[in-house]
Write an enzyme that holds these catalytic residues in place. Structure first.
Site, PDB file in Angstrom:
ATOM      1  N   SER A 223      -2.307  -5.230  -2.669  1.00  4.82           N
ATOM      2  CA  SER A 223      -1.153  -4.348  -2.810  1.00  4.82           C
ATOM      3  C   SER A 223      -1.065  -3.771  -4.225  1.00  4.82           C
ATOM      4  O   SER A 223      -2.047  -3.216  -4.706  1.00  4.82           O
ATOM      5  CB  SER A 223       0.103  -5.133  -2.426  1.00  4.82           C
ATOM      6  OG  SER A 223       1.059  -4.262  -1.932  1.00  4.82           O
TER       7      SER A 223
ATOM      8  N   LYS B 186      -4.102  -2.131  -6.721  1.00  2.00           N
ATOM      9  CA  LYS B 186      -4.197  -0.921  -7.545  1.00  2.00           C
ATOM     10  C   LYS B 186      -4.722  -1.336  -8.929  1.00  2.00           C
ATOM     11  O   LYS B 186      -5.600  -0.687  -9.503  1.00  2.00           O
ATOM     12  CB  LYS B 186      -2.818  -0.260  -7.696  1.00  2.00           C
ATOM     13  CG  LYS B 186      -2.061  -0.001  -6.376  1.00  2.00           C
ATOM     14  CD  LYS B 186      -0.700   0.653  -6.627  1.00  2.00           C
ATOM     15  CE  LYS B 186       0.409   0.355  -5.621  1.00  2.00           C
ATOM     16  NZ  LYS B 186       0.277   0.758  -4.256  1.00  2.00           N
TER      17      LYS B 186
ATOM     18  N   TRP C 290       2.363   1.982   5.838  1.00  2.00           N
ATOM     19  CA  TRP C 290       2.877   2.424   4.523  1.00  2.00           C
ATOM     20  C   TRP C 290       1.722   2.625   3.527  1.00  2.00           C
ATOM     21  O   TRP C 290       1.758   3.518   2.689  1.00  2.00           O
ATOM     22  CB  TRP C 290       3.854   1.361   4.028  1.00  2.00           C
ATOM     23  CG  TRP C 290       4.595   1.612   2.753  1.00  2.00           C
ATOM     24  CD1 TRP C 290       4.540   0.845   1.623  1.00  2.00           C
ATOM     25  CD2 TRP C 290       5.543   2.655   2.475  1.00  2.00           C
ATOM     26  NE1 TRP C 290       5.379   1.335   0.663  1.00  2.00           N
ATOM     27  CE2 TRP C 290       6.017   2.462   1.164  1.00  2.00           C
ATOM     28  CE3 TRP C 290       6.030   3.752   3.207  1.00  2.00           C
ATOM     29  CZ2 TRP C 290       6.951   3.296   0.553  1.00  2.00           C
ATOM     30  CZ3 TRP C 290       6.971   4.589   2.605  1.00  2.00           C
ATOM     31  CH2 TRP C 290       7.410   4.364   1.295  1.00  2.00           C
TER      32      TRP C 290
ATOM     33  N   HIS D   8       0.819  -6.176   6.322  1.00  2.00           N
ATOM     34  CA  HIS D   8       0.555  -6.183   4.888  1.00  2.00           C
ATOM     35  C   HIS D   8       0.486  -7.610   4.339  1.00  2.00           C
ATOM     36  O   HIS D   8       1.506  -8.268   4.167  1.00  2.00           O
ATOM     37  CB  HIS D   8       1.704  -5.409   4.229  1.00  2.00           C
ATOM     38  CG  HIS D   8       1.475  -5.098   2.792  1.00  2.00           C
ATOM     39  ND1 HIS D   8       0.503  -4.222   2.362  1.00  2.00           N
ATOM     40  CD2 HIS D   8       2.102  -5.533   1.666  1.00  2.00           C
ATOM     41  CE1 HIS D   8       0.553  -4.129   1.048  1.00  2.00           C
ATOM     42  NE2 HIS D   8       1.510  -4.915   0.600  1.00  2.00           N
TER      43      HIS D   8
HETATM   44  C1  GTR Z   1       5.486  -1.533  -2.019  1.00  2.00           C
HETATM   45  C2  GTR Z   1       4.852  -0.347  -2.647  1.00  2.00           C
HETATM   46  C3  GTR Z   1       3.397  -0.339  -2.312  1.00  2.00           C
HETATM   47  C4  GTR Z   1       2.722  -1.664  -2.555  1.00  2.00           C
HETATM   48  C5  GTR Z   1       3.622  -2.828  -2.238  1.00  2.00           C
HETATM   49  C6  GTR Z   1       3.263  -4.170  -2.864  1.00  2.00           C
HETATM   50  O1  GTR Z   1       6.859  -1.574  -2.137  1.00  2.00           O
HETATM   51  O2  GTR Z   1       5.501   0.776  -2.177  1.00  2.00           O
HETATM   52  O3  GTR Z   1       2.764   0.700  -3.006  1.00  2.00           O
HETATM   53  O4  GTR Z   1       2.256  -1.739  -3.842  1.00  2.00           O
HETATM   54  O5  GTR Z   1       4.920  -2.625  -2.645  1.00  2.00           O
HETATM   55  O6  GTR Z   1       2.770  -4.257  -3.985  1.00  2.00           O
HETATM   56  O7  GTR Z   1       3.552  -5.159  -2.232  1.00  2.00           O
END
Ligand code: GTR
Length: 638
Positions: free
Chosen positions: A241, A245, A332, A383
């Site tokens: 997540s 990045k 997402w 996720h």
């Molecule tokens: C979310 C964000 C994503 C992702 C995620 C995470 O809220 O919008 O880009 O990075 O968090 O890190 O769990």
């Protein structure tokens, strides 16, 4: 104990025994997804991606060299200027306090060594610290590592026995140690410590949290590569997540990462921004303004105008192996957009003549693809970072990492990895201490065989300098092949010149070489007149430095002629500076048997030529170098 967070080590230990084996972390996010988010593939706009291979004038790279010299720097700068901010400079990494080491048994009976260490990133007591947790598998040789940042603190991490059973080390630290993940986290982040602005209007390319996390990963890598148990050529950076990045940006900024893995990194990670599917630049920069450089937010609603896109980020990994993982219900993060970015990045690998994914078709769930240096899967479910994901990363690493050491690799190929991280280093079993901390007299003679005139001061042995530069001292010990250790401090006088004369014939250079690029055969780390160091590892005058040298003496016949070359493998201040450099007859006219020679030394050389055994000399070259912890550990003859 080294845990900075509540729960402490007791809580951590408990988690080892009682928690189920889940290889991953559940992110702490509440997904406040925008109501107008597009999840309709047919509503994705048509777009053209910037050419990933283009140089500053638009001309694409024609060769790997052209890419490295002209096009990659250009593409990298576009990511710096528009997404993550300027790459941050390196910093010194030191251990604070004690490294904690324990043998542990993990779930499934997997045996491991657990290390817990606090690292200080930067100079001075105020520099930020990061707590690192490392699990090492029991292995006879240096192991590859999966390094990742976690969300909740090391004590909340569940160990990774399955990875250890596959021979991988797992290392983790909490991302909050590096940049507390909140819009006003900047003041408490490493960025403040690096002297970056923390408030007021920030420059468009001012780095944000992702840049800071990536930087932290590189600093942890600085420490990992100095550990003898770790294979510095096979450190894999992984992230889930937002940490995915950061892992991608770390892999782009630091080519020492041998492989890069993004797990569901989505917008600002592996997913193409131009696809209006799932999270958008507007969504992410509104909720997480601190993650990117300020310029990124200006592309909200006008992603098509970005001079870059996320396939460029993936291409920064080429030609190293890259794995991108998605989850089908994690819309997402735009799973298909992550796959398409990997496809669009492929030309960078092809330029190097290596295959990328090997397919252009988005695979079904739970069916990994990637026969070349790019791997991809879309897992069923949502996720998360699950054992399924980890196992696929390891499958891919097994296939793709270069530098795998065959079980029968010899000592010079990597097993000689002395610990140099914390000074002073205690002598290992079997070491013959020539000078320790001054509590016993130095086991050396002068050039004439008599007592030495070097002084012992504050536990150090100091060179008594002479104009003739020949007031060397000669170890009483005679050895053939040996591991040799010496700690020393260079003085600015006379260029800090001194040296370790191996058998009196071959000199491992000691010299004031801090910052010299490229280092030459004169510089510290060189085997004088045979080869410069592989890298410049020299520290400044006044700082303690450490050499560990594996010296394999040349072999001679009864007439004294060399029948087999000798070799040195040497570590200086945690860096490999000589890797099995071979040598035959001595080349320097200044060896102690020629320059300043005495009758005593004529006898020493004669004995050396007939028995193959000789002493270690510490050199006087007009500079008051200080020594401590000088020892030899004879190796069994071949
Ligand atoms: C979310 C964000 C994503 C992702 C995620 C995470 O809220 O919008 O880009 O990075 O968090 O890190 O769990």
């Amino acid at each position: 104990m080294l845990n900075k967070r509540a729960g402490g080590s007791a809580g951590w230990r408990k988690s080892l025994w009682f928690l189920p084996v889940v290889l991953g972390v559940v992110p702490v996010t509440s997904m406040l997804h925008a109501a107008d988010t597009n999840y309709d593939e047919s509503a994705v706009v048509a777009y053209t991606l910037p050419d990933v291979l283009a140089g500053p004038d638009g001309r694409p790279a024609a060769t790997p060299e052209d890419w490295k010299a002209r096009c990659r720097p250009h593409q990298f700068a576009l990511l710096e200027n528009n997404v993550y901010g300027r790459r941050l400079p390196p910093a010194t990494v030191m251990v604070v306090g004690e490294l904690e080491r324990a043998d542990v048994t993990l779930a499934g009976g997997v045996q491991a060594t657990r290390l817990q260490v606090r690292l200080r990133l930067g100079d001075g007591p105020q520099a930020p610290t990061v707590d690192l947790l490392v699990y090492l598998p029991k292995a006879p040789r240096p192991v590859p590592v999966f390094l990742y940042l976690n969300f909740k603190g090391n004590e909340a991490e569940h160990a990774a026995p399955a990875m250890l059973a596959r021979g991988y080390c797992v290392a983790t630290a909490c991302y909050d140690d590096i940049f507390p993940d909140k819009p006003d986290g900047r003041a408490g982040s490493v960025l403040a410590a690096l002297g970056r602005p923390v408030d007021g209007e920030l420059a468009p390319d001012e780095p944000g949290a992702i840049a800071a996390w990536a930087w932290g990963l590189s600093r942890i890598l600085d420490w990992l590569v100095r550990q003898p148990e770790i294979d510095a050529t096979r450190v894999i950076v992984v992230g889930h997540s937002r940490n995915g990045k950061a892992a991608l940006w770390a892999g782009a900024c630091d080519e020492r990462f041998a492989m890069v893995v993004s797990n569901e990194s989505g917008c600002g990670g592996a997913a193409l921004e131009r696809r209006n599917y799932g999270e958008t630049v507007a969504d992410i920069t509104k909720r997480f303004p601190h993650w990117f450089c300020p310029a990124f937010a200006t592309y909200a609603g006008r992603e098509v105008e970005m001079p870059t896109d996320q396939h460029v980020l993936l291409a920064m990994v080429a030609p190293r192996p890259l794995y991108v993982a998605s989850a089908i219900d994690d819309r997402w993060a735009d799973p298909r957009g992550e796959f398409l970015a990997a496809i669009a990045a492929e030309p960078a690998w092809k330029l190097f003549g290596v295959e990328g994914l090997g397919t252009a078709e988005w695979p079904p769930v739970d069916a990994p693809v990637g026969t070349g240096r790019i791997g991809y899967h879309v897992r069923s479910g949502g996720h998360d970072l699950l054992e399924y994901d980890w196992q696929r990363f390891a499958d891919f690493a097994d296939r793709n990492l270069p530098g795998v050491q065959p079980p029968d690799a010899g000592p010079a190929a990597g097993v000689f990895r002395p610990a140099q991280d914390m000074l002073p280093v205690p002598p290992p079993p079997g070491a013959i201490v020539l000078f320790g901390d001054g509590s016993t007299p130095p086991a050396f003679t002068a050039m004439n065989g008599g007592p030495i005139d070097w002084k012992v001061e504050n536990g150090t042995l100091v060179v008594t300098t002479t104009k003739g530069h020949a007031n060397h001292i000669v170890s009483k010990e005679r050895f053939q092949d040996a591991d040799i250790h010496a700690e020393f401090v260079v003085d600015p006088a006379a260029h800090g010149n001194s040296g370790l004369y191996l058998h009196g014939h071959y000199e491992m250079q000691i010299y004031d070489s801090f910052g010299v690029e490229p280092p030459t055969e004169q510089d510290e780390g060189a085997l004088y007149r045979f080869g410069p160091p592989l890298v410049n590892a020299a520290r400044r005058p006044g700082e303690w430095q450490v050499y560990d040298i594996r010296f394999i003496a040349p072999r001679r016949d009864s007439a004294g002629r060399i029948t087999k070359a000798g070799s040195v493998t040497a570590w200086l201040n945690g860096k490999l500076v000589q890797d099995g450099l071979t040598f035959t007859e001595p080349r320097s006219p200044y060896t102690p048997y020629r320059h300043g020679v005495t009758d005593y030394l004529r006898g020493v050389e004669k004995e050396l030529l007939s028995t193959g055994r000789g002493p270690l000399f510490l050199q006087d070259h007009g500079s008051p170098t200080r020594y401590r912890n000088v020892w030899v550990r004879p190796l069994a003859a071949e």
